[in-house]
Design a protein around this motif. Structure first.
Motif, PDB file in Angstrom:
ATOM      1  N   PRO A  86       0.811  -1.221   0.000  1.00  0.00           N
ATOM      2  CA  PRO A  86       0.000   0.000   0.000  1.00  0.00           C
ATOM      3  C   PRO A  86       0.841   1.265   0.000  1.00  0.00           C
ATOM      4  CG  PRO A  86      -0.912  -1.604   1.532  1.00  0.00           C
ATOM      5  CD  PRO A  86       0.397  -2.169   1.051  1.00  0.00           C
ATOM      6  N   VAL A  87       0.337   2.290  -0.684  1.00  0.00           N
ATOM      7  CA  VAL A  87       1.127   3.490  -0.992  1.00  0.00           C
ATOM      8  C   VAL A  87       1.532   4.278   0.247  1.00  0.00           C
ATOM      9  CG1 VAL A  87       1.034   5.718  -2.160  1.00  0.00           C
ATOM     10  CG2 VAL A  87       0.143   3.681  -3.298  1.00  0.00           C
ATOM     11  N   GLY A  88       0.596   4.481   1.171  1.00  0.00           N
ATOM     12  CA  GLY A  88       0.900   5.292   2.341  1.00  0.00           C
ATOM     13  C   GLY A  88       1.254   6.714   1.956  1.00  0.00           C
ATOM     14  N   ALA A  89       2.213   7.297   2.675  1.00  0.00           N
ATOM     15  CA  ALA A  89       2.598   8.686   2.446  1.00  0.00           C
ATOM     16  C   ALA A  89       3.440   8.874   1.188  1.00  0.00           C
ATOM     17  CB  ALA A  89       3.372   9.217   3.658  1.00  0.00           C
ATOM     18  N   ASN A  90       3.863   7.774   0.554  1.00  0.00           N
ATOM     19  CA  ASN A  90       4.681   7.898  -0.654  1.00  0.00           C
ATOM     20  C   ASN A  90       3.878   8.319  -1.874  1.00  0.00           C
ATOM     21  OD1 ASN A  90       6.961   7.138   0.751  1.00  0.00           O
ATOM     22  ND2 ASN A  90       6.831   4.984   0.158  1.00  0.00           N
ATOM     23  N   GLY A  91       2.558   8.453  -1.722  1.00  0.00           N
ATOM     24  CA  GLY A  91       1.729   8.834  -2.860  1.00  0.00           C
ATOM     25  C   GLY A  91       1.858  10.275  -3.268  1.00  0.00           C
ATOM     26  N   ALA A  92       2.570  11.073  -2.504  1.00  0.00           N
ATOM     27  CA  ALA A  92       2.742  12.492  -2.856  1.00  0.00           C
ATOM     28  C   ALA A  92       4.103  12.959  -2.369  1.00  0.00           C
ATOM     29  CB  ALA A  92       1.638  13.341  -2.228  1.00  0.00           C
ATOM     30  N   GLY A  93       4.714  13.821  -3.159  1.00  0.00           N
ATOM     31  CA  GLY A  93       5.960  14.445  -2.744  1.00  0.00           C
ATOM     32  C   GLY A  93       7.188  13.587  -2.989  1.00  0.00           C
ATOM     33  N   ALA A  94       8.290  13.953  -2.341  1.00  0.00           N
ATOM     34  CA  ALA A  94       9.582  13.310  -2.534  1.00  0.00           C
ATOM     35  C   ALA A  94       9.563  11.885  -2.005  1.00  0.00           C
ATOM     36  CB  ALA A  94      10.676  14.113  -1.850  1.00  0.00           C
ATOM     37  N   LEU A  95      10.568  11.118  -2.411  1.00  0.00           N
ATOM     38  CA  LEU A  95      10.608   9.703  -2.065  1.00  0.00           C
ATOM     39  C   LEU A  95      11.918   9.319  -1.379  1.00  0.00           C
ATOM     40  CD1 LEU A  95       8.857   7.160  -2.313  1.00  0.00           C
ATOM     41  CD2 LEU A  95      10.015   6.677  -4.483  1.00  0.00           C
ATOM     42  N   VAL A  96      13.059   9.569  -2.025  1.00  0.00           N
ATOM     43  CA  VAL A  96      14.331   9.060  -1.522  1.00  0.00           C
ATOM     44  C   VAL A  96      14.644   9.608  -0.132  1.00  0.00           C
ATOM     45  CG1 VAL A  96      16.837   9.078  -1.857  1.00  0.00           C
ATOM     46  CG2 VAL A  96      15.322   8.567  -3.792  1.00  0.00           C
ATOM     47  N   ALA A  97      14.560  10.921   0.041  1.00  0.00           N
ATOM     48  CA  ALA A  97      14.917  11.513   1.336  1.00  0.00           C
ATOM     49  C   ALA A  97      13.991  11.063   2.461  1.00  0.00           C
ATOM     50  CB  ALA A  97      14.947  13.041   1.229  1.00  0.00           C
ATOM     51  N   PRO A  98      12.658  11.085   2.274  1.00  0.00           N
ATOM     52  CA  PRO A  98      11.794  10.606   3.364  1.00  0.00           C
ATOM     53  C   PRO A  98      11.983   9.130   3.685  1.00  0.00           C
ATOM     54  CG  PRO A  98      10.541  11.936   1.807  1.00  0.00           C
ATOM     55  CD  PRO A  98      11.876  11.689   1.184  1.00  0.00           C
ATOM     56  N   VAL A  99      12.215   8.305   2.664  1.00  0.00           N
ATOM     57  CA  VAL A  99      12.448   6.880   2.920  1.00  0.00           C
ATOM     58  C   VAL A  99      13.754   6.695   3.687  1.00  0.00           C
ATOM     59  CG1 VAL A  99      12.953   4.665   1.818  1.00  0.00           C
ATOM     60  CG2 VAL A  99      11.036   6.045   1.014  1.00  0.00           C
ATOM     61  N   ALA A 100      14.787   7.465   3.330  1.00  0.00           N
ATOM     62  CA  ALA A 100      16.055   7.390   4.056  1.00  0.00           C
ATOM     63  C   ALA A 100      15.876   7.794   5.514  1.00  0.00           C
ATOM     64  CB  ALA A 100      17.098   8.275   3.382  1.00  0.00           C
ATOM     65  N   SER A 101      15.081   8.825   5.744  1.00  0.00           N
ATOM     66  CA  SER A 101      14.802   9.260   7.115  1.00  0.00           C
ATOM     67  C   SER A 101      14.064   8.176   7.892  1.00  0.00           C
ATOM     68  CB  SER A 101      13.970  10.547   7.080  1.00  0.00           C
ATOM     69  OG  SER A 101      13.631  10.963   8.392  1.00  0.00           O
ATOM     70  N   GLU A 102      13.122   7.509   7.219  1.00  0.00           N
ATOM     71  CA  GLU A 102      12.369   6.453   7.881  1.00  0.00           C
ATOM     72  C   GLU A 102      13.244   5.234   8.140  1.00  0.00           C
ATOM     73  OE1 GLU A 102       8.262   5.950   9.229  1.00  0.00           O
ATOM     74  OE2 GLU A 102       9.867   7.415   9.140  1.00  0.00           O
ATOM     75  N   LEU A 103      14.183   4.978   7.276  1.00  0.00           N
ATOM     76  CA  LEU A 103      15.130   3.892   7.526  1.00  0.00           C
ATOM     77  C   LEU A 103      15.917   4.160   8.799  1.00  0.00           C
ATOM     78  CD1 LEU A 103      16.604   1.290   6.525  1.00  0.00           C
ATOM     79  CD2 LEU A 103      18.221   2.829   5.384  1.00  0.00           C
ATOM     80  N   ARG A 104      16.362   5.379   8.982  1.00  0.00           N
ATOM     81  CA  ARG A 104      17.091   5.720  10.202  1.00  0.00           C
ATOM     82  C   ARG A 104      16.190   5.600  11.430  1.00  0.00           C
ATOM     83  NH1 ARG A 104      19.615  11.294  10.163  1.00  0.00           N
ATOM     84  NH2 ARG A 104      20.523  10.460  12.077  1.00  0.00           N
ATOM     85  N   ARG A 105      14.930   5.986  11.287  1.00  0.00           N
ATOM     86  CA  ARG A 105      14.000   5.842  12.414  1.00  0.00           C
ATOM     87  C   ARG A 105      13.813   4.376  12.757  1.00  0.00           C
ATOM     88  NH1 ARG A 105       8.488   5.542  13.902  1.00  0.00           N
ATOM     89  NH2 ARG A 105       7.742   5.183  11.773  1.00  0.00           N
ATOM     90  N   TYR A 106      13.765   3.525  11.743  1.00  0.00           N
ATOM     91  CA  TYR A 106      13.640   2.089  11.992  1.00  0.00           C
ATOM     92  C   TYR A 106      14.852   1.571  12.750  1.00  0.00           C
ATOM     93  CZ  TYR A 106      13.467  -2.926  11.114  1.00  0.00           C
ATOM     94  OH  TYR A 106      13.463  -4.292  11.276  1.00  0.00           O
ATOM     95  N   ILE A 107      16.035   1.954  12.325  1.00  0.00           N
ATOM     96  CA  ILE A 107      17.255   1.504  12.991  1.00  0.00           C
ATOM     97  C   ILE A 107      17.248   1.914  14.462  1.00  0.00           C
ATOM     98  CG2 ILE A 107      19.763   1.811  13.081  1.00  0.00           C
ATOM     99  CD1 ILE A 107      19.705   2.094  10.011  1.00  0.00           C
TER     100      ILE A 107
END
Length: 303
Positions: A86-107
Motif C-alpha cells: 500500500p502506498v501510504g505517504a509515498n503517494g505524494a511528494g519526494a521519495l528518496v529523502a523521506p524513505v532514508a529518514s524512515e530507515l534511520r527511524r527504523y534503525i
C-alpha cells in the motif's frame, strides 16, 4: 548524448523480474509501523538491512536472504507503493529523502547497533542518503557499513561524468509524465510514438512494469529521483565504510566493460576510499544475475 543517457538510465534502473520470498519465511515486523516502508525480518544474529530498487519489493532479495538468515538477522525493506505494498505517504511528494529518514527511524526504534545496510539501485541512493544524514546530524539510526549494488551517487554520471541535474531534468520530466499518465495498455499501443521522445527506450522500460507492479505515481516519482538525485556533494558526510558492487563484462564492446573509472570517480568525495567489487557476468540485477559471486562479495563486505 541525452537520448543515450535516458535509454541507459531507464533500462538500468527498472528490474525485469522478482523472485518472491516464500510465504513461510516472511515475518512482519509488527513493532514498527511506518507510512513509508514495510520491514520483514528473518533469522538471528548481527543485523543486515536489504533495500530494493525502483519498482521492486523486498522479495527481490529472496535468494540473498536464504543464504544469510542462518547467520544474520535479515531486515527486508519494501518501499510503499512498489509491488502490492500500500502506498501510504509515498503517494505524494519526494521519495528518496523521506524513505532514508524512515530507515534511520527504523534503525533507532529497533535498537539496531550500526547495522550493515545493502541497497540496490534506488535502494543504494536511500542507503547513501541515510548514511550521509546520520554523519551530519548524528541523531542516531546510523548504518555501520554500507554496500551499494549497481548504484552511484548520480546515475547520469555513468554515461557522462560532466552531466548535471539541469542537463537531465527535462528528460526526467518526460519519463515522469509518461509513467504517470499512460497506462500499461496505452504504453504498449503507443510505444513507437513514445519511443521517438524517449530515445527508443519506452518498450525497455514500460514493458517491465508488469513484472513488478506498483502505484504509477510512486513509480514515476522514483524514476524521476533516480535520474535527478545527485549525492556526490553529500558523500563527505558519510562516516561509514562504503563498498560498491556492480555488474561488469570483459567484452570491450559492452558498456559494462568501461564502468570501473566512472564508478570510482563517482565516489571520490568519500572521506575514506570506497571498496569496489565488480561482478563479472552480471547486469543491473547483480544479486540475481550472479548470485554466487554476489554472495561472496557480501561475505567479504560483512567480514
Amino acid at each position: 548524448m541525452l537520448r543515450k543517457l535516458l535509454l541507459f538510465l531507464l533500462v538500468a534502473v527498472v528490474p525485469a523480474a522478482v523472485v518472491p520470498v516464500p510465504a513461510h519465511a516472511r515475518t512482519a515486523d509488527v513493532a514498527f509501523v511506518s507510512d513509508r516502508i514495510v520491514v520483514q525480518t528473518r533469522g538471528r544474529g548481527p543485523d543486515i538491512i536489504l533495500i530494493p530498487g525502483l519498482a521492486s519489493t523486498g522479495d527481490v532479495w529472496a535468494r540473498t536472504a536464504d543464504r544469510l538468515d542462518d547467520r544474520y538477522r535479515v531486515h527486508l525493506v519494501s518501499i510503499r507503493g512498489f509491488g502490492d505494498v500500500p502506498v501510504g505517504a509515498n503517494g505524494a511528494g519526494a521519495l528518496v529523502a523521506p524513505v532514508a529518514s524512515e530507515l534511520r527511524r527504523y534503525i533507532a526504534a529497533r535498537g539496531l547497533e550500526r547495522p550493515a545496510v545493502i541497497g540496490h539501485s534506488m535502494g543504494g541512493l536511500v542507503a547513501l542518503r541515510a548514511a550521509a544524514d546520520a554523519g551530519r546530524d548524528r541523531r542516531g539510526g546510523a548504518p555501520g557499513r554500507v554496500m551499494v549494488v549497481d548504484a552511484t551517487p548520480f546515475f547520469p554520471s555513468l554515461i557522462s561524468p560532466e552531466a548535471t541535474v539541469g542537463d537531465v531534468e527535462p528528460l526526467a520530466r518526460i519519463a515522469y509524465q509518461a509513467l504517470l499518465f499512460l497506462g500499461d495498455e496505452a504504453l504498449r499501443t503507443q510505444g513507437n510514438a513514445l519511443g521517438a521522445q524517449l530515445g527508443g527506450a519506452a518498450d525497455s522500460v514500460f514493458g517491465t512494469l508488469g513484472w513488478q507492479g506498483g502505484d504509477r505515481q510512486v513509480l514515476a516519482q522514483g524514476l524521476y529521483e533516480v535520474m535527478t538525485t545527485d549525492l556526490r556533494n553529500r558523500l563527505a558526510d558519510i562516516a561509514a565504510p562504503v563498498t560498491v558492487v556492480y555488474g561488469w563484462s570483459p567484452d570491450n564492446r559492452s558498456p559494462r566493460a568501461h564502468l570501473d573509472a566512472l564508478f570510482q570517480a563517482g565516489y571520490r568525495n568519500l572521506p575514506r576510499p570506497a571498496r569496489f567489487e565488480r561482478i563479472e557476468g552480471a547486469e543491473h540485477m547483480v544479486m540475481i544475475d550472479q548470485p554466487a559471486r554476489f554472495l561472496a562479495a557480501v561475505d567479504r563486505f560483512l567480514g
